[in-house]
Motif scaffolding. Structure first.
Motif, PDB file in Angstrom:
ATOM      1  N   HIS A   1      64.580  30.361  28.699  1.00  0.00           N
ATOM      2  CA  HIS A   1      64.494  30.473  30.165  1.00  0.00           C
ATOM      3  C   HIS A   1      63.274  31.209  30.718  1.00  0.00           C
ATOM      4  O   HIS A   1      62.361  30.572  31.201  1.00  0.00           O
ATOM      5  CB  HIS A   1      65.792  31.008  30.772  1.00  0.00           C
ATOM      6  CG  HIS A   1      66.982  30.208  30.352  1.00  0.00           C
ATOM      7  ND1 HIS A   1      67.037  28.850  30.560  1.00  0.00           N
ATOM      8  CD2 HIS A   1      68.119  30.536  29.686  1.00  0.00           C
ATOM      9  CE1 HIS A   1      68.161  28.381  30.056  1.00  0.00           C
ATOM     10  NE2 HIS A   1      68.827  29.379  29.512  1.00  0.00           N
TER      11      HIS A   1
ATOM     12  N   HIS B   1      66.064  24.905  22.464  1.00  0.00           N
ATOM     13  CA  HIS B   1      67.228  25.666  22.958  1.00  0.00           C
ATOM     14  C   HIS B   1      68.384  24.725  23.271  1.00  0.00           C
ATOM     15  O   HIS B   1      68.339  23.958  24.236  1.00  0.00           O
ATOM     16  CB  HIS B   1      66.880  26.492  24.199  1.00  0.00           C
ATOM     17  CG  HIS B   1      68.013  27.367  24.630  1.00  0.00           C
ATOM     18  ND1 HIS B   1      68.522  28.368  23.845  1.00  0.00           N
ATOM     19  CD2 HIS B   1      68.787  27.364  25.758  1.00  0.00           C
ATOM     20  CE1 HIS B   1      69.531  28.958  24.471  1.00  0.00           C
ATOM     21  NE2 HIS B   1      69.721  28.365  25.629  1.00  0.00           N
TER      22      HIS B   1
ATOM     23  N   HIS C   1      72.979  24.307  22.730  1.00  0.00           N
ATOM     24  CA  HIS C   1      74.266  24.925  22.335  1.00  0.00           C
ATOM     25  C   HIS C   1      75.193  23.835  21.794  1.00  0.00           C
ATOM     26  O   HIS C   1      75.880  23.161  22.578  1.00  0.00           O
ATOM     27  CB  HIS C   1      74.961  25.567  23.539  1.00  0.00           C
ATOM     28  CG  HIS C   1      74.280  26.760  24.104  1.00  0.00           C
ATOM     29  ND1 HIS C   1      74.751  28.039  23.939  1.00  0.00           N
ATOM     30  CD2 HIS C   1      73.154  26.886  24.868  1.00  0.00           C
ATOM     31  CE1 HIS C   1      73.961  28.901  24.566  1.00  0.00           C
ATOM     32  NE2 HIS C   1      72.975  28.217  25.144  1.00  0.00           N
TER      33      HIS C   1
ATOM     34  N   ASP D   1      69.401  22.971  26.643  1.00  0.00           N
ATOM     35  CA  ASP D   1      70.421  24.014  26.806  1.00  0.00           C
ATOM     36  C   ASP D   1      71.792  23.409  26.504  1.00  0.00           C
ATOM     37  O   ASP D   1      71.901  22.508  25.679  1.00  0.00           O
ATOM     38  CB  ASP D   1      70.317  24.634  28.208  1.00  0.00           C
ATOM     39  CG  ASP D   1      70.864  26.062  28.264  1.00  0.00           C
ATOM     40  OD1 ASP D   1      71.439  26.520  27.262  1.00  0.00           O
ATOM     41  OD2 ASP D   1      70.726  26.715  29.307  1.00  0.00           O
TER      42      ASP D   1
ATOM     43  N   HIS E   1      68.565  34.603  25.007  1.00  0.00           N
ATOM     44  CA  HIS E   1      68.304  34.222  26.399  1.00  0.00           C
ATOM     45  C   HIS E   1      67.632  35.397  27.107  1.00  0.00           C
ATOM     46  O   HIS E   1      67.961  36.544  26.834  1.00  0.00           O
ATOM     47  CB  HIS E   1      69.613  33.952  27.143  1.00  0.00           C
ATOM     48  CG  HIS E   1      70.417  32.794  26.624  1.00  0.00           C
ATOM     49  ND1 HIS E   1      71.377  32.926  25.659  1.00  0.00           N
ATOM     50  CD2 HIS E   1      70.405  31.483  26.969  1.00  0.00           C
ATOM     51  CE1 HIS E   1      71.938  31.739  25.423  1.00  0.00           C
ATOM     52  NE2 HIS E   1      71.361  30.844  26.208  1.00  0.00           N
TER      53      HIS E   1
HETATM   54 ZN   LIG Z   1      71.474  28.668  26.610  1.00  0.00          ZN
END
Ligand SMILES: [Zn+2]
Length: 449
Positions: A263, A70, A72, A314, A226
């Motif tokens: 998450h 995960h 970005h 993340d 998410h």
């Molecule tokens: Zn994220």
């Protein structure tokens, strides 16, 4: 001769295989050809003149490339600019306005910064959440860099927090088909498509369902979203759908073994049962969960119940870096005060960041461990530095990696048999150039917010 057709031999101090028996091999070299691991060669059978290239460094430990489930890429440019906020405010006040202000050029620099940092820290495969517009820019950076990964359009056809950053359901559905058609399985399968509805609050039910249906036309792709990150988010989901987040996903049929949920900090017993029954994968992001004050995910419970858990950094603005070493270390430490010191040992964390990551992305036949027949996605790491254990027993390797190493210990990195980092130098990017260009792009982007 194409670079990866070369026959290469790596002669390390030892090899941590992450195979089913967790073998650690000593006095063994690894033979690589056509981007793949061909065989293990015992020291006494090495014929150095058979190879086009030798990497002979018995101070270094060979490990599988790390896998982050995960990330970005679009947010790395915003590092340090969204501090001390809880999730929904962090999105509303900072991240959504910033993402909305991206141009192709600023997005390109954000992707370059991300891939550069990931590679220098030994991450060779990632699952990216993408952004609303210009997804092709991220794909072309992934292709050019040589890294392995998944990306896709971050889907948003509802956005009460920041309405400028959304699109219509029809446009979203059209665009994912074009992107998936163009990029899924490109570059010999190194690049894959991930269908990425951002989260429940940014997607209509139609978009969530139709995306899942389209995903089935692209074998090897994943469904990435998410879930259950923050208590205010969950309250809002409950208000809208009268269900918990994962119960809602289950009720509309999007949970299965190809779904990765980032998450899962707050889940009920019923939701955990759904995750287990559907073999849905969890991407655990401990730094982001701490920094946004979201909470501590019940990872020991998930592992005990046989639910797949892997790791990701993340986004840079909620971490603030992309190092798998931080995530491994923190994922272990935050559980020990509550569950006892024996929980989340270093080997478990190392496997979560390698072979378990590969399994979550259905890449376990290709990467995640060092075994003949697999792709040569490899990292050479120095575990003999001043900051590691001084013992010669070899028993400390996992704790050396998880608890006392950082990206600084990573020496060389290859993907598909190609060196992308050698002797701490990126062979992909000029550091000074990308940082200078990124600063310029950020300055311009902030004027557009
Ligand atoms: Zn994220």
């Amino acid at each position: 001769m194409n670079n990866n057709q070369k026959k290469l031999l790596i002669i390390p101090k030892r090899i941590i295989t992450a195979d089913d028996e967790d073998r650690i091999l000593q006095n063994t070299a690894v033979e690589i050809k056509d981007g793949k691991i061909i065989s293990f060669i015992p020291d006494n059978q090495i014929q150095k003149d058979k190879y086009d290239e030798l990497y002979d460094d018995r101070n270094l430990t060979l490990i599988p490339g790390f896998i982050q489930t995960h990330i970005h890429l679009s947010q790395t440019l915003f590092r340090g600019l969204a501090e001390d906020l809880p999730l929904l405010e962090w999105l509303r006040l900072k991240i959504f306005p910033f993402e909305n202000a991206h141009t192709e050029n600023s997005l390109k620099m954000s992707a370059q910064l991300s891939i550069n940092e990931l590679l220098l820290g030994g991450t060779t495969t990632f699952l990216d959440m993408g952004t609303l517009r210009s997804g092709e820019v991220v794909f072309s950076e992934m292709i050019n860099s040589g890294i392995r990964g998944f990306s896709g359009k971050c889907l948003m056809d509802v956005n009460d927090l920041f309405p400028a950053l959304m699109s219509s359901t029809d446009v979203e559905i059209n665009e994912i088909q074009t992107l998936a058609e163009n990029f899924h399985n490109s570059k010999d399968g190194r690049i894959k498509y991930s269908f990425s509805p951002r989260f429940v609050l940014s997607c209509t039910e139609r978009l969530l369902k139709e995306t899942k249906a389209i995903m089935k036309d692209y074998p090897g792709s994943v469904y990435h979203t998410h879930s259950s990150e923050n208590v205010d988010e969950i309250k809002e989901v409950k208000k809208r759908f009268h269900k918990e987040n994962i119960e809602y996903f289950d009720s509309i049929g999007v949970l299965d073994e190809h779904t990765v949920l980032a998450h899962c900090v707050h889940t009920s017993e019923n939701e955990r049962k759904m995750l287990k029954d559907k073999n849905t994968k969890i991407a655990h992001c401990p730094s982001a969960n701490m920094k946004l004050g979201s909470g501590i995910a019940p990872i020991p419970k998930y592992l005990k119940e046989g639910i797949s858990v892997t790791l990701g950094a993340d986004g840079a603005p909620c971490n603030n870096n992309l190092s798998i070493f931080n995530e491994m270390r923190l994922a272990s430490l935050i559980q020990k005060p509550v569950h006892g010191t024996e929980i989340m040992d270093a080997k478990t964390l190392f496997r979560m960041a390698t072979i378990e990551g590969a399994k979550a992305l259905h890449l376990q036949d290709e990467v995640g461990s060092i075994e003949p027949g697999k792709k040569a996605d490899l990292v050479l790491i120095n575990l003999d530095s001043y900051s590691n254990s001084y013992s010669d027993s070899g028993e400390t390797v996992y704790s050396d990696i998880v608890f006392s190493s950082s990206a600084e210990n990573v020496k060389s990195v290859m993907v598909d048999g190609e060196w992308l980092v050698k002797d701490r130098q990126s062979l992909v990017y000029d550091q000074k150039e990308i940082v200078a260009k990124s600063r310029e792009e950020l300055r311009e982007l902030l004027k557009r917010v």
